[in-house]
Motif scaffolding. Structure first.
Motif, mmCIF file in Angstrom:
data_model
loop_
_atom_site.group_PDB
_atom_site.id
_atom_site.type_symbol
_atom_site.label_atom_id
_atom_site.label_comp_id
_atom_site.label_asym_id
_atom_site.label_seq_id
_atom_site.Cartn_x
_atom_site.Cartn_y
_atom_site.Cartn_z
ATOM 1 N N ALA A 1 0.822 -1.213 0.000
ATOM 2 C CA ALA A 1 0.000 0.000 0.000
ATOM 3 C C ALA A 1 0.856 1.264 0.000
ATOM 4 O O ALA A 1 0.331 2.374 -0.009
ATOM 5 N N GLY A 2 2.192 1.084 0.021
ATOM 6 C CA GLY A 2 3.085 2.236 0.011
ATOM 7 C C GLY A 2 3.372 2.809 1.383
ATOM 8 O O GLY A 2 3.894 3.922 1.502
ATOM 9 N N SER A 3 3.048 2.059 2.437
ATOM 10 C CA SER A 3 3.300 2.515 3.803
ATOM 11 C C SER A 3 4.570 1.862 4.344
ATOM 12 O O SER A 3 4.898 0.732 3.964
ATOM 13 N N PRO A 4 5.296 2.555 5.238
ATOM 14 C CA PRO A 4 6.497 1.951 5.835
ATOM 15 C C PRO A 4 6.131 0.653 6.551
ATOM 16 O O PRO A 4 5.167 0.617 7.321
ATOM 17 N N TYR A 5 6.893 -0.409 6.277
ATOM 18 C CA TYR A 5 6.569 -1.698 6.885
ATOM 19 C C TYR A 5 7.166 -1.810 8.286
ATOM 20 O O TYR A 5 8.374 -1.930 8.469
ATOM 21 N N LEU A 6 6.297 -1.742 9.280
ATOM 22 C CA LEU A 6 6.655 -1.984 10.671
ATOM 23 C C LEU A 6 5.647 -2.970 11.245
ATOM 24 O O LEU A 6 4.517 -3.069 10.762
ATOM 25 N N GLU A 7 6.059 -3.686 12.273
ATOM 26 C CA GLU A 7 5.181 -4.665 12.908
ATOM 27 C C GLU A 7 4.880 -4.219 14.333
ATOM 28 O O GLU A 7 5.763 -3.721 15.026
ATOM 29 N N THR A 8 3.638 -4.390 14.754
ATOM 30 C CA THR A 8 3.297 -3.994 16.116
ATOM 31 C C THR A 8 3.665 -5.096 17.103
ATOM 32 O O THR A 8 3.578 -6.286 16.802
ATOM 33 N N HIS A 9 4.087 -4.663 18.279
ATOM 34 C CA HIS A 9 4.565 -5.589 19.310
ATOM 35 C C HIS A 9 4.042 -5.139 20.667
ATOM 36 O O HIS A 9 4.049 -3.941 20.980
ATOM 37 N N ASP B 1 -3.728 -4.940 25.617
ATOM 38 C CA ASP B 1 -3.754 -4.501 24.220
ATOM 39 C C ASP B 1 -4.085 -3.016 24.222
ATOM 40 O O ASP B 1 -5.175 -2.596 23.839
ATOM 41 N N THR B 2 -3.125 -2.211 24.695
ATOM 42 C CA THR B 2 -3.325 -0.783 24.902
ATOM 43 C C THR B 2 -2.271 0.006 24.136
ATOM 44 O O THR B 2 -1.208 -0.521 23.790
ATOM 45 N N ILE B 3 -2.538 1.287 23.909
ATOM 46 C CA ILE B 3 -1.573 2.091 23.157
ATOM 47 C C ILE B 3 -0.299 2.341 23.964
ATOM 48 O O ILE B 3 0.747 2.629 23.382
ATOM 49 N N ASP B 4 -0.365 2.216 25.290
ATOM 50 C CA ASP B 4 0.826 2.386 26.123
ATOM 51 C C ASP B 4 1.654 1.110 26.224
ATOM 52 O O ASP B 4 2.740 1.124 26.806
ATOM 53 N N ASN B 5 1.131 0.008 25.687
ATOM 54 C CA ASN B 5 1.874 -1.257 25.722
ATOM 55 C C ASN B 5 2.160 -1.767 24.313
ATOM 56 O O ASN B 5 2.650 -2.875 24.144
ATOM 57 N N THR B 6 1.859 -0.956 23.306
ATOM 58 C CA THR B 6 2.017 -1.384 21.919
ATOM 59 C C THR B 6 2.974 -0.451 21.189
ATOM 60 O O THR B 6 2.818 0.769 21.236
ATOM 61 N N VAL B 7 3.974 -1.031 20.532
ATOM 62 C CA VAL B 7 4.963 -0.248 19.790
ATOM 63 C C VAL B 7 5.077 -0.794 18.372
ATOM 64 O O VAL B 7 4.593 -1.883 18.068
ATOM 65 N N ALA B 8 5.735 -0.023 17.508
ATOM 66 C CA ALA B 8 5.954 -0.438 16.121
ATOM 67 C C ALA B 8 7.446 -0.699 15.922
ATOM 68 O O ALA B 8 8.281 0.172 16.200
ATOM 69 N N LEU B 9 7.765 -1.898 15.456
ATOM 70 C CA LEU B 9 9.160 -2.310 15.314
ATOM 71 C C LEU B 9 9.449 -2.803 13.903
ATOM 72 O O LEU B 9 8.557 -3.296 13.206
ATOM 73 N N CYS B 10 10.711 -2.702 13.504
ATOM 74 C CA CYS B 10 11.128 -3.334 12.259
ATOM 75 C C CYS B 10 11.118 -4.845 12.497
ATOM 76 O O CYS B 10 11.144 -5.300 13.655
ATOM 77 N N PRO B 11 11.067 -5.652 11.443
ATOM 78 C CA PRO B 11 11.004 -7.108 11.627
ATOM 79 C C PRO B 11 12.152 -7.676 12.468
ATOM 80 O O PRO B 11 11.945 -8.577 13.287
#
Length: 237
Positions: free
Chosen positions: A172-180, A191-201
């Protein structure tokens, strides 16, 4: 977007949760509260529910003559329906992983269509410190697409652990990051925004293999601030 399961399956499960008997309005509300079906692209879904019940009941003129699953609990025209005994689900019937995955993809599609402000509001309203688990083919936790999408947008295309840009763009043309989830759901994390981050693979896999305390602390700080932690480059080495 196709429905994740048939309306008949959903009506039976929703009605069973209501004690195997309920008025149309309560059935509609329970189906909506369950949040499994795709409502936004099916504006006439309540009509589909009515049709599903009436076509599967000999108490209705619309009966197809096939499976007689539902009955009019308080007489015709009252709008109160029940499930006949042979068709009542057994207790604790598992939901297939395929249904859960399709539900997540529907929510993911909805999340991407929201503005940043709408997404944060939705994520906060949907987050939970005690995510539900279901027995499918394996024991899995329901993840919320709105929380996930919010974490990715907040990262602005940069891994929140190594502080490097996403390794590639997705289809889709978006930067590929995975949530953790920094504190894993299986360990009691929310499953909260304070416990969820975006990481490279790479960093995502690293967290699942090593899960170092200093990395967790850095990521929790990053989740709260919305930025990569200032010391992450030192922690990754």
């Amino acid at each position: 977007m196709a429905q994740p399961r048939s309306w008949l399956e959903e009506v039976i499960d929703a009605l069973h949760e209501l004690g195997d008997q309920a008025h149309y309005n309560k059935i509609f509300q329970r189906i909506q509260d369950r949040g499994i079906m795709n409502f936004e692209e099916n504006k006439t879904w309540t009509a589909a529910v009515r049709s599903t019940i009436e076509r599967s009941s000999s108490d209705s003129k619309a009966f197809t003559g096939k499976e007689d699953i539902f009955y009019s609990a308080q007489g015709k025209g009252k709008g109160v329906w029940g499930i006949r005994e042979p068709y009542r689900p057994r207790e604790n019937r598992p939901m297939t992983k395929d249904v859960l995955d399709k539900k997540y993809r529907i929510d993911e599609h909805r999340a991407k269509a929201l503005s940043d402000a709408q997404l944060k509001k939705k994520a906060l309203s949907k987050e939970t410190k005690h995510p539900k688990s279901r027995i499918a083919s394996t024991n899995t936790y329901e993840r919320n697409a709105f929380v996930s999408e919010y974490a990715k947008r907040r990262a602005k295309g940069v891994c929140q652990l190594c502080a490097k840009e996403a390794p590639f763009m997705d289809k889709a043309g978006s930067p590929y990051l995975e949530t953790h989830h920094v504190v894993w759901l299986s360990k009691g994390g929310g499953d909260t925004i304070d416990n969820t981050v975006a990481l490279c693979p790479n960093c995502h896999r690293k967290m699942h293999v090593l899960n170092r305390k200093e990395d967790r602390e850095a990521l929790l700080s990053a989740a709260k601030s919305g930025e990569s932690h200032p010391h992450v480059r030192r922690l990754v080495t």
